[in-house]
Design a protein around this motif. Structure first.
Motif, PDB file in Angstrom:
ATOM      1  N   HIS A 227      -2.064  -1.256  -0.881  1.00 40.61           N
ATOM      2  CA  HIS A 227      -0.837  -0.520  -0.607  1.00 40.61           C
ATOM      3  C   HIS A 227       0.102  -0.552  -1.810  1.00 40.61           C
ATOM      4  O   HIS A 227       0.366  -1.610  -2.381  1.00 40.61           O
ATOM      5  N   LEU A 228       0.610   0.630  -2.183  1.00 41.32           N
ATOM      6  CA  LEU A 228       1.559   0.774  -3.279  1.00 41.32           C
ATOM      7  C   LEU A 228       2.765   1.556  -2.777  1.00 41.32           C
ATOM      8  O   LEU A 228       2.613   2.589  -2.124  1.00 41.32           O
TER       9      LEU A 228
ATOM     10  N   GLN B 106       6.411   3.416  -3.930  1.00 43.99           N
ATOM     11  CA  GLN B 106       7.261   3.917  -5.004  1.00 43.99           C
ATOM     12  C   GLN B 106       8.613   4.284  -4.420  1.00 43.99           C
ATOM     13  O   GLN B 106       8.701   5.024  -3.441  1.00 43.99           O
TER      14      GLN B 106
ATOM     15  N   THR C  24      10.048  10.476  -6.951  1.00 46.06           N
ATOM     16  CA  THR C  24       8.640  10.494  -6.551  1.00 46.06           C
ATOM     17  C   THR C  24       7.842  11.616  -7.200  1.00 46.06           C
ATOM     18  O   THR C  24       6.661  11.449  -7.504  1.00 46.06           O
TER      19      THR C  24
ATOM     20  N   LEU D  80       0.419   8.189  -9.767  1.00 49.27           N
ATOM     21  CA  LEU D  80       0.001   7.464  -8.581  1.00 49.27           C
ATOM     22  C   LEU D  80      -1.348   7.945  -8.074  1.00 49.27           C
ATOM     23  O   LEU D  80      -2.151   7.152  -7.567  1.00 49.27           O
TER      24      LEU D  80
ATOM     25  N   SER E 194      -4.036   6.080  -9.666  1.00 49.40           N
ATOM     26  CA  SER E 194      -4.036   4.629  -9.468  1.00 49.40           C
ATOM     27  C   SER E 194      -5.252   4.169  -8.686  1.00 49.40           C
ATOM     28  O   SER E 194      -5.805   4.901  -7.859  1.00 49.40           O
TER      29      SER E 194
ATOM     30  N   HIS F  55      -3.776   3.814  -1.112  1.00 49.54           N
ATOM     31  CA  HIS F  55      -2.829   4.050  -0.018  1.00 49.54           C
ATOM     32  C   HIS F  55      -1.412   3.896  -0.561  1.00 49.54           C
ATOM     33  O   HIS F  55      -1.001   2.810  -0.948  1.00 49.54           O
ATOM     34  N   ARG F  56      -0.671   5.000  -0.588  1.00 48.36           N
ATOM     35  CA  ARG F  56       0.622   5.026  -1.259  1.00 48.36           C
ATOM     36  C   ARG F  56       1.722   5.487  -0.313  1.00 48.36           C
ATOM     37  O   ARG F  56       1.515   6.394   0.490  1.00 48.36           O
TER      38      ARG F  56
ATOM     39  N   HIS G 105      -3.575   7.366   3.552  1.00 49.10           N
ATOM     40  CA  HIS G 105      -2.212   6.966   3.232  1.00 49.10           C
ATOM     41  C   HIS G 105      -1.745   5.943   4.252  1.00 49.10           C
ATOM     42  O   HIS G 105      -2.266   5.849   5.356  1.00 49.10           O
TER      43      HIS G 105
END
Length: 254
Positions: A45-46, A48, A52, A59, A62, A66-67, A253
């Motif tokens: 999990h990331l 931001q 965005t 991203l 990356s 899952h962002r 996500h």
């Protein structure tokens, strides 16, 4: 998932500035640097927080699939529902996030140390935070002193010294891993573009800490605990945890 913040913030105007000639050059340098720092971060999990759109492609590349995007402007997700959060009280469980990206979030936060405290709370042990900010000890910081009263973006923000941010991170239990500087050219649109790249070459060689932009990565320290004599625990106590980690169903996500 897209999460919108509750309060109005000057950071909501930053995407418009990124579309200017000067902002586009800044975005190009920042994205390249951030992508390099994110490439070595792994996890599930990331998050931001702020700005965005500019870093969307970064991203997407990356390794963390899952962002969660938390812009400062009001945004509707694909299902039309609004999810609201606050940078002073992030809507995530403690020890649940592998990485956090803060693109100029501290520059426009009313309580930057409080934001870092919340970031430390939601990060897992050895989780990473990547911070992008305007350097107060640079020509960009000098111009801010002259233009901040005009309320223009990004000069209406509160630029910080990289050393100051490093100290805040240390207080919150995070160790600095690296800090890179970019944009050694004065903040003038006429001095941007490939023909003025000599400023950056000379800056990185002779005055690296005077870059107008800093990008740093820090890791959450793992607390060392003195082992205690093991005791039997009730099964009910082990299953009564209240914090719930984000799920990873569906589209990939959070």
């Amino acid at each position: 998932m897209i999460v919108s913040t509750r309060q109005e913030s000057p950071l909501a105007r930053l995407p418009d500035w990124y579309r200017s000639p000067l902002g586009q050059e800044v975005a190009r340098l920042e994205c390249a640097c951030v992508q390099g720092l994110l490439n070595t971060i792994f996890g599930y999990h990331l998050v931001q927080i702020g700005a965005t759109e500019v870093f969307r492609d970064v991203l997407a590349a990356s390794r963390i699939r899952h962002r969660v995007l938390m812009p400062f402007e009001s945004v509707l997700d694909s299902e039309g529902s609004r999810v609201i959060g606050s940078v002073q009280q992030l809507p995530f469980s403690s020890d649940s996030i592998d990485a956090v990206l803060l693109p100029h979030t501290l520059d426009f936060a009313s309580d930057p140390q409080g934001v870092l405290g919340e970031v430390e709370r939601i990060l897992i042990p050895e989780g990473r935070v990547v911070i992008v900010g305007f350097n107060a000890l640079s020509p960009w910081g000098a111009r801010r002193l002259l233009w901040r009263s005009k309320g223009r973006m990004p000069w209406c923000g509160r630029f910080h010294r990289p050393g100051q941010v490093r100290d805040w991170l240390s207080v919150q239990g995070c160790d600095l891993e690296c800090c890179e500087y970019r944009m050694f050219r004065p903040p003038l649109a006429s001095l941007q573009g490939p023909r003025c790249g000599g400023f950056d070459l000379m800056g990185r060689r002779f005055w690296p800490i005077l870059g107008g932009i800093y990008v740093m990565r820090a890791v959450k320290r793992v607390a060392t605990v003195t082992p205690l004599r093991p005791r039997m625990a009730k099964a009910s106590a082990l299953l009564s945890g209240r914090a719930v980690r984000p799920t990873t169903r569906g589209t990939g996500h959070v």
